[in-house]
Design a protein around this motif. Sequence first.
Motif, PDB file in Angstrom:
ATOM      1  N   ASN A   2      30.723  37.256  41.046  1.00 45.31           N
ATOM      2  CA  ASN A   2      31.333  38.448  41.627  1.00 45.31           C
ATOM      3  C   ASN A   2      32.357  38.086  42.697  1.00 45.31           C
ATOM      4  OD1 ASN A   2      29.678  37.552  43.645  1.00 45.31           O
ATOM      5  ND2 ASN A   2      28.598  39.483  43.974  1.00 45.31           N
ATOM      6  N   GLY A   3      32.665  36.780  42.815  1.00 44.12           N
ATOM      7  CA  GLY A   3      33.716  36.351  43.721  1.00 44.12           C
ATOM      8  C   GLY A   3      33.254  35.919  45.086  1.00 44.12           C
ATOM      9  N   VAL A   4      31.951  36.023  45.375  1.00 39.63           N
ATOM     10  CA  VAL A   4      31.454  35.634  46.692  1.00 39.63           C
ATOM     11  C   VAL A   4      30.408  34.531  46.564  1.00 39.63           C
ATOM     12  CG1 VAL A   4      31.931  37.889  47.710  1.00 39.63           C
ATOM     13  CG2 VAL A   4      29.684  37.439  46.708  1.00 39.63           C
ATOM     14  N   ASP A   7      29.562  30.471  43.327  1.00 38.21           N
ATOM     15  CA  ASP A   7      29.379  31.880  42.981  1.00 38.21           C
ATOM     16  C   ASP A   7      28.549  31.985  41.706  1.00 38.21           C
ATOM     17  OD1 ASP A   7      29.588  34.587  42.518  1.00 38.21           O
ATOM     18  OD2 ASP A   7      31.704  34.512  41.927  1.00 38.21           O
ATOM     19  N   GLN A  18      33.346  39.129  50.812  1.00 39.16           N
ATOM     20  CA  GLN A  18      34.350  39.575  49.852  1.00 39.16           C
ATOM     21  C   GLN A  18      35.099  38.360  49.314  1.00 39.16           C
ATOM     22  OE1 GLN A  18      37.433  42.037  51.516  1.00 39.16           O
ATOM     23  NE2 GLN A  18      37.445  40.959  53.474  1.00 39.16           N
ATOM     24  N   PRO A  19      35.617  38.470  48.091  1.00 37.99           N
ATOM     25  CA  PRO A  19      36.302  37.323  47.477  1.00 37.99           C
ATOM     26  C   PRO A  19      37.552  36.912  48.252  1.00 37.99           C
ATOM     27  CG  PRO A  19      35.747  38.995  45.834  1.00 37.99           C
ATOM     28  CD  PRO A  19      35.515  39.625  47.181  1.00 37.99           C
ATOM     29  N   ASN A  20      37.967  35.671  48.022  1.00 34.96           N
ATOM     30  CA  ASN A  20      39.228  35.142  48.551  1.00 34.96           C
ATOM     31  C   ASN A  20      39.298  35.217  50.067  1.00 34.96           C
ATOM     32  OD1 ASN A  20      40.169  34.728  45.829  1.00 34.96           O
ATOM     33  ND2 ASN A  20      40.656  36.921  45.747  1.00 34.96           N
TER      34      ASN A  20
END
Length: 289
Positions: free
Chosen positions: A183-185, A179, A127-129
Amino acid sequence: MKHFSILVAGLMLTACSPAVSSLPKENQPTNQDQKIEPAENLNPANTEQNEQEVAAKPTEPVKVYDGRDLEYPEGYPAGLATEAEKARIAQEFQSNLARIQQSTPFDCASDSSEMSIVSTAEGAFTQPNTQQKAFLYEKCRPGRIFGLGGVIIFEGTTVVAHQIYGENGLMNGMFATPDLNQNGVSEIVFMGGSTNQGYTGNAIALFELNSSTLSYLGRTTIYTDNSGAVEGDRAKTVAYRISAQPAATPIFFQEIYEKKGHNQTWTLIQKSQPLSLSRTEPDKFVKIK
């Protein structure tokens, strides 16, 4: 399980013995370079238009892998696992041993060797962040390249993903990329390859994992070499430099290089062109967690 992407290098070709296989600074303007426009000269409509044009402009391709290297790309070392991390990985494996044994054709129970950590990579994988760490491990190798291995992803000390593989061949390493599909990952590159009767080949393949579904997006060759089968000028090594233009659906490109005989200098034989990934023969992964 949450969403993460996997970029796999090293989908095995027909093999007898393993062969070791292999991202990409901006000049900030000084205060003297910057022109300050008076507020009355700013046009909101033009500003909005400019923002839309910037957003629509595609980003430049970034290097994914260069087959001339056959090693970890600069800035993406193999990484090391600490003793505490090794202990947590062994505990995760043992706590899922029954499920793992049911999901693999290889009997590793009689193998007394310790689990080996092949590579590590850091990024936001599920998952992102997030700050997560992925571990590529190998438990046993009953065949020359076939056996039981897996990928475990930790966020802190919590396991957020665990997949096993090895029926199609074990990998020699991995590293994380930027990435690519935005998609943030982070994606993960697995490295591997094989040699059969003097011919060596290596490939990369792209996967995306969402919940319990593993989607296979395709693969492409990154290196071929016949120097173990022929001599002199008939010996030819071909390497492919793979890059990608980040986007929701990344656009891949390849440059092709060649060297013959004992020549150690690479010659560019095909400039960068769009590349369509093949969708044949995906590696088999089994979700454990």
